[in-house]
Design a protein around this motif. Structure first.
Motif, PDB file in Angstrom:
ATOM      1  N   GLY A  12       5.175  -2.144  -8.700  1.00 22.68           N
ATOM      2  CA  GLY A  12       3.899  -1.817  -8.074  1.00 22.68           C
ATOM      3  C   GLY A  12       2.761  -2.639  -8.632  1.00 22.68           C
ATOM      4  O   GLY A  12       1.856  -3.058  -7.894  1.00 22.68           O
ATOM      5  N   GLU A  13       2.792  -2.898  -9.946  1.00 25.07           N
ATOM      6  CA  GLU A  13       1.753  -3.710 -10.578  1.00 25.07           C
ATOM      7  C   GLU A  13       1.741  -5.128 -10.037  1.00 25.07           C
ATOM      8  O   GLU A  13       0.681  -5.779 -10.001  1.00 25.07           O
ATOM      9  CB  GLU A  13       1.967  -3.735 -12.090  1.00 25.07           C
ATOM     10  N   LEU A  14       2.880  -5.607  -9.607  1.00 25.28           N
ATOM     11  CA  LEU A  14       2.967  -6.959  -9.066  1.00 25.28           C
ATOM     12  C   LEU A  14       2.674  -6.983  -7.572  1.00 25.28           C
ATOM     13  O   LEU A  14       1.871  -7.799  -7.094  1.00 25.28           O
ATOM     14  CB  LEU A  14       4.361  -7.528  -9.341  1.00 25.28           C
ATOM     15  N   ILE A  15       3.285  -6.070  -6.818  1.00 21.10           N
ATOM     16  CA  ILE A  15       3.212  -6.106  -5.357  1.00 21.10           C
ATOM     17  C   ILE A  15       1.872  -5.597  -4.835  1.00 21.10           C
ATOM     18  O   ILE A  15       1.277  -6.181  -3.927  1.00 21.10           O
ATOM     19  CB  ILE A  15       4.373  -5.295  -4.751  1.00 21.10           C
ATOM     20  N   GLY A  16       1.382  -4.488  -5.410  1.00 18.54           N
ATOM     21  CA  GLY A  16       0.179  -3.846  -4.881  1.00 18.54           C
ATOM     22  C   GLY A  16      -1.034  -4.748  -4.817  1.00 18.54           C
ATOM     23  O   GLY A  16      -1.617  -4.940  -3.734  1.00 18.54           O
ATOM     24  N   PRO A  17      -1.482  -5.329  -5.939  1.00 21.30           N
ATOM     25  CA  PRO A  17      -2.691  -6.153  -5.902  1.00 21.30           C
ATOM     26  C   PRO A  17      -2.556  -7.396  -5.023  1.00 21.30           C
ATOM     27  O   PRO A  17      -3.495  -7.760  -4.315  1.00 21.30           O
ATOM     28  CB  PRO A  17      -2.884  -6.538  -7.374  1.00 21.30           C
ATOM     29  N   ILE A  18      -1.398  -8.061  -5.087  1.00 23.29           N
ATOM     30  CA  ILE A  18      -1.223  -9.261  -4.264  1.00 23.29           C
ATOM     31  C   ILE A  18      -1.292  -8.917  -2.786  1.00 23.29           C
ATOM     32  O   ILE A  18      -1.935  -9.609  -1.981  1.00 23.29           O
ATOM     33  CB  ILE A  18       0.113  -9.959  -4.601  1.00 23.29           C
ATOM     34  N   THR A  19      -0.643  -7.820  -2.399  1.00 21.55           N
ATOM     35  CA  THR A  19      -0.656  -7.410  -0.995  1.00 21.55           C
ATOM     36  C   THR A  19      -2.064  -7.087  -0.535  1.00 21.55           C
ATOM     37  O   THR A  19      -2.489  -7.472   0.572  1.00 21.55           O
ATOM     38  CB  THR A  19       0.260  -6.190  -0.785  1.00 21.55           C
ATOM     39  N   VAL A  20      -2.825  -6.377  -1.372  1.00 21.47           N
ATOM     40  CA  VAL A  20      -4.213  -6.058  -1.031  1.00 21.47           C
ATOM     41  C   VAL A  20      -5.029  -7.333  -0.856  1.00 21.47           C
ATOM     42  O   VAL A  20      -5.829  -7.451   0.084  1.00 21.47           O
ATOM     43  CB  VAL A  20      -4.834  -5.159  -2.120  1.00 21.47           C
ATOM     44  N   GLY A  21      -4.827  -8.293  -1.747  1.00 19.57           N
ATOM     45  CA  GLY A  21      -5.565  -9.552  -1.619  1.00 19.57           C
ATOM     46  C   GLY A  21      -5.261 -10.272  -0.324  1.00 19.57           C
ATOM     47  O   GLY A  21      -6.162 -10.797   0.334  1.00 19.57           O
ATOM     48  N   ILE A  22      -4.003 -10.302   0.061  1.00 17.60           N
ATOM     49  CA  ILE A  22      -3.618 -10.950   1.319  1.00 17.60           C
ATOM     50  C   ILE A  22      -4.239 -10.227   2.504  1.00 17.60           C
ATOM     51  O   ILE A  22      -4.787 -10.855   3.438  1.00 17.60           O
ATOM     52  CB  ILE A  22      -2.085 -10.994   1.457  1.00 17.60           C
ATOM     53  N   ILE A  23      -4.197  -8.890   2.488  1.00 16.27           N
ATOM     54  CA  ILE A  23      -4.760  -8.106   3.599  1.00 16.27           C
ATOM     55  C   ILE A  23      -6.263  -8.338   3.697  1.00 16.27           C
ATOM     56  O   ILE A  23      -6.808  -8.551   4.790  1.00 16.27           O
ATOM     57  CB  ILE A  23      -4.443  -6.614   3.415  1.00 16.27           C
ATOM     58  N   ILE A  24      -6.957  -8.304   2.557  1.00 16.93           N
ATOM     59  CA  ILE A  24      -8.408  -8.528   2.556  1.00 16.93           C
ATOM     60  C   ILE A  24      -8.737  -9.910   3.093  1.00 16.93           C
ATOM     61  O   ILE A  24      -9.661 -10.088   3.891  1.00 16.93           O
ATOM     62  CB  ILE A  24      -8.984  -8.338   1.144  1.00 16.93           C
TER      63      ILE A  24
END
Length: 421
Positions: free
Chosen positions: A171-183
């Motif tokens: 989650g620490e790896l996937i969550g922030p990266i995914t949010v950045g891509i979505i934003i």
């Protein structure tokens, strides 16, 4: 000459394999598979929510101080509500409570998505929504721990915790990266839609866990945090180097974390990398945490905890200063990855040393004190952002670096008990 080592008899190997398979099946019976599935999606949501809130806080105000303040809003309920949560948690169905709270957080994320999409979002909205989320999490955690104890046999607890820790690291790896891509591609409002889906999905998955054969709702929580704090402080004074270890956690968690609230500003104002750069930066830090958690057992922290603590502190301090003066995004990503790696090794080394102490073994409430001190981390975000607001980002990061190494170095010099591990 030594006789050559002989391979184990095939029957012994087959027996060991059968035992391992049987152990695995026993661990994942009683609905633990559903728990893992629920935690996997919620852990992504947890880190995604922290990243998205940081982005929105800076996007709304252009101030790192507000990023830190939002982190504080998330932390405040954890200090105010444990006694209430314990009172309610002893009188309800833990599975239903955990599912309800996760669904509630999902609904709060939907509300935030609507406010952002309509342009109605204001800082006070974010403050209220963050406070409500923090309050919900403070109620959820005691019930989740009890619920997990209900469905996992004591002899399986260590392996179950390892599985859940692996889930959190992903989650620490996937969550922030995914949010950045979505934003970057569709906007911050859709990042909260994504978070809502994760939490609502986690709520549905946890409802698939069968109810335990017995009711352990009574007597799981007896003392509010202030009582635990008093007992813990009394006990740590009886054995070195526990006071040094707790002091390290307090000083670093309060004064050594300036890098976290400054990430949005560096992504937007310094490197002009937008949401995608922000996601990469938080993902690099999370990736370091994830890799560090797998490397920590290899280091054998039971033997090398003191020197690992000092070295990791020095690496974190150097990383904070390097982050302050990093020339570009690529270099910053490397710095954050190394800082994340050092951070998890440092945290695990201290926790290993606390657990190994003979006083901790006879007074487990000291581990509750460790949990309370770790709850100071969002307050540390606020302090770091306030120093940056009143001075400069560079001053805040240098101050953070100094604060993170004072106690480990002092302990290594002044405490023979710490040096011996």
């Amino acid at each position: 000459m030594h006789a050559p080592a002989q391979s184990a008899p095939r029957s012994v190997l087959n027996s060991a394999n059968r035992h391992g398979v049987e152990f695995f099946h026993q661990l994942f019976d009683r609905g633990f598979t559903w728990v893992v599935a629920s935690e996997a999606v919620v852990d992504i949501g947890v880190l995604a929510r922290v990243a998205a809130q940081s982005w929105v806080a800076y996007d709304l105000t252009g101030s790192s101080l507000w990023v830190g303040a939002v982190a504080a809003f998330r932390a405040i309920p954890s200090f105010l509500s444990p006694a209430i949560a314990a009172y309610i948690g002893n009188r309800v169905n833990h599975r239903i409570l955990v599912a309800t709270i996760r669904a509630f957080i999902g609904i709060l994320a939907v509300i935030q998505a609507i406010l952002i999409a309509t342009g109605a979002m204001r800082p006070w909205h974010q403050a209220v929504l963050t406070l409500l989320t923090g309050l919900a999490l403070a109620f959820a955690w005691p019930s989740f721990v009890t619920f997990l104890n209900d469905i996992v046999q004591p002899r399986m607890a260590t392996r179950a915790n390892s599985v859940l820790a692996f889930s959190h690291n992903l989650g620490e790896l996937i969550g922030p990266i995914t949010v950045g891509i979505i934003i970057a591609f569709v906007g911050a409002d859709w990042s909260f839609v994504f978070i809502a889906i994760l939490y609502l999905g986690g709520a549905i998955l946890i409802l698939n866990v069968p109810m335990p054969d017995h009711d352990s709702r009574v007597g799981n929580y007896h003392h509010p945090y202030i009582w635990t704090l008093r007992i813990g402080l009394h006990n740590i004074g009886r054995a070195q180097p526990l006071p040094w270890l707790i002091a390290m956690l307090i000083t670093t968690n309060l004064f050594g974390l300036a890098v976290f609230p400054l990430i949005p500003e560096y992504a937007i104002a310094v490197f002009d990398s937008g949401g995608f750069g922000f996601g990469l930066m938080t993902g690099a830090l999370g990736g370091g945490l994830a890799i560090g958690s797998t490397a920590a057992p290899i280091i054998d922290l039971r033997r090398h905890a003191p020197i690992a603590t000092v070295i990791a502190s020095l690496i974190w301090a150097a990383g904070s200063i390097a982050f302050a003066y990093s020339p570009n995004l690529a270099t910053t990503l490397l710095i954050l990855f190394i800082m994340g790696f050092a951070s998890i090794v440092w945290g695990n080394a201290i926790l290993t040393a606390i657990r190994a102490n003979h006083i901790t073994r006879s007074h487990p409430n000291i581990l509750n004190l460790h949990t309370i001190v770790m709850g100071l981390i969002p307050i540390g975000w606020t302090i770091g952002s306030a120093i940056a607001h009143l001075t400069t980002n560079e001053t805040a990061l240098i101050t953070s670096a100094i604060a993170s190494i004072i106690m480990p170095i002092s302990a290594y010099i002044a405490s023979p008990g710490f040096r011996r591990g």
